[in-house]
Motif scaffolding. Structure first.
Motif, PDB file in Angstrom:
ATOM      1  N   GLU A  99       0.557  -1.227  -0.229  1.00  0.00           N
ATOM      2  CA  GLU A  99       0.565   0.061   0.108  1.00  0.00           C
ATOM      3  C   GLU A  99       0.958   1.165  -0.147  1.00  0.00           C
ATOM      4  O   GLU A  99       2.385   1.541   0.918  1.00  0.00           O
ATOM      5  CB  GLU A  99      -1.095  -0.110   1.042  1.00  0.00           C
ATOM      6  N   ALA A 100       0.373   2.577  -0.797  1.00  0.00           N
ATOM      7  CA  ALA A 100       1.439   3.348  -0.840  1.00  0.00           C
ATOM      8  C   ALA A 100       1.091   4.310   0.064  1.00  0.00           C
ATOM      9  O   ALA A 100      -0.399   4.860   0.700  1.00  0.00           O
ATOM     10  CB  ALA A 100       1.328   4.446  -1.821  1.00  0.00           C
ATOM     11  N   LEU A 101       1.659   4.454   1.175  1.00  0.00           N
ATOM     12  CA  LEU A 101       1.057   5.318   1.958  1.00  0.00           C
ATOM     13  C   LEU A 101       2.094   6.974   1.892  1.00  0.00           C
ATOM     14  O   LEU A 101       1.449   7.783   2.515  1.00  0.00           O
ATOM     15  CB  LEU A 101       2.858   4.754   3.550  1.00  0.00           C
ATOM     16  N   GLU A 102       2.735   7.594   0.892  1.00  0.00           N
ATOM     17  CA  GLU A 102       2.326   8.247  -0.004  1.00  0.00           C
ATOM     18  C   GLU A 102       1.974   8.580  -1.811  1.00  0.00           C
ATOM     19  O   GLU A 102       1.624   7.787  -1.948  1.00  0.00           O
ATOM     20  CB  GLU A 102       3.752   8.841   0.319  1.00  0.00           C
ATOM     21  N   ASN A 103       1.763   9.693  -1.908  1.00  0.00           N
ATOM     22  CA  ASN A 103       1.981   9.218  -3.458  1.00  0.00           C
ATOM     23  C   ASN A 103       3.012   9.029  -3.819  1.00  0.00           C
ATOM     24  O   ASN A 103       4.356   9.515  -3.206  1.00  0.00           O
ATOM     25  CB  ASN A 103       1.166  11.306  -4.197  1.00  0.00           C
ATOM     26  N   THR A 104       2.807   7.777  -4.240  1.00  0.00           N
ATOM     27  CA  THR A 104       4.053   7.372  -4.687  1.00  0.00           C
ATOM     28  C   THR A 104       3.707   7.407  -6.482  1.00  0.00           C
ATOM     29  O   THR A 104       3.426   6.632  -7.250  1.00  0.00           O
ATOM     30  CB  THR A 104       3.662   6.191  -3.748  1.00  0.00           C
ATOM     31  N   LEU A 105       5.293   6.859  -7.018  1.00  0.00           N
ATOM     32  CA  LEU A 105       5.733   6.585  -8.714  1.00  0.00           C
ATOM     33  C   LEU A 105       6.252   5.224  -8.514  1.00  0.00           C
ATOM     34  O   LEU A 105       7.532   5.445  -7.391  1.00  0.00           O
ATOM     35  CB  LEU A 105       5.927   7.557  -8.923  1.00  0.00           C
TER      36      LEU A 105
END
Length: 230
Positions: A99-105
């Motif tokens: 799961e992405a905990l921040e906006n992620t690329l």
């Protein structure tokens, strides 16, 4: 879609620095840029592992779901790190969710593309084996830490490591406190008690999600002096 220099990212990643220009451009055509908003799942437990991923920016949490709702946090994947390789090699489904905990690329590297590259390049194979070995060593050290360190020592160890990674004494907590407790194999109540203990000792100050470490040396000395947590 965020504009990025995909070729530059691949060239500068430790795994691909030694491959030929032809292989690099071939890989570039097959890599898929994947953007995730905060709190978005990359994959769930049981999904088939058909690719590995490299984090460009952001933060990804790997966890095991629990029927009680208290998921066990296994690892945090930061920029430059990868995930999913082991399950891809075993042709097994993911045993955890990401799961992405921040906006992620992320850069998604499909299994066939990576396998072809590994077949052509022994150097890449060795580098990937080294990366997986470091990950395994990290898990072993975590088990050792949970077995040999008490709660106070674990929290201090995390604060010192995070301070070193962020290059500041103003530590920004990457996780909410109940998730941080899970990562450190503690209950939320124990984590809160330890933080208050360190505040009472005037070793740290807590302001929301930021923890100020007065003196890393003093914190390290205190860590070595603590035997038990009552």
């Amino acid at each position: 879609m965020t504009k990025i220099n995909l070729l530059g990212l691949l060239e500068n990643h430790a795994l691909f620095r030694n491959i030929s220009a032809v292989d690099l451009h071939t890989l570039q055509r097959e890599v898929v840029k994947t953007e995730l908003e905060k709190n978005t799942m990359l994959f769930r437990k049981g999904d088939q592992a058909d690719a590995c991923f490299i984090v460009v920016y952001g933060l990804v949490k790997l966890s095991i779901p629990s029927s009680q709702g208290n998921d066990k946090v296994l690892e945090l994947i930061r920029p430059g790190q990868s995930l999913g390789e082991a399950m891809m090699f075993l042709d097994e489904p993911y045993p955890f969710y990401a799961e992405a905990l921040e906006n992620t690329l992320l850069l998604k590297i499909p299994r066939p593309a990576l396998m072809r590259l590994l077949d052509r390049s022994p150097v890449i194979s060795r580098q990937m084996m080294a990366g997986l070995s470091y990950r395994l060593l990290g898990f072993i050290r975590n088990v050792e830490r949970y077995s040999l360190q008490n709660a106070t020592q674990r929290v201090i160890d995390y604060l010192l490591q995070t301070s070193a990674m962020q290059s500041t004494n103003e530590v920004r907590l990457e996780l909410k406190k109940h998730l941080l407790a899970s990562l450190l194999n503690l209950s939320p109540e124990t984590l809160s008690r330890v933080l208050h203990q360190l505040m009472d000792e005037q070793l740290i100050r807590v302001c929301g999600s930021t923890i100020h470490i007065g003196s890393p040396d003093a914190l390290k000395t205190y860590q070595h002096s603590v035997v038990t947590l009552h």
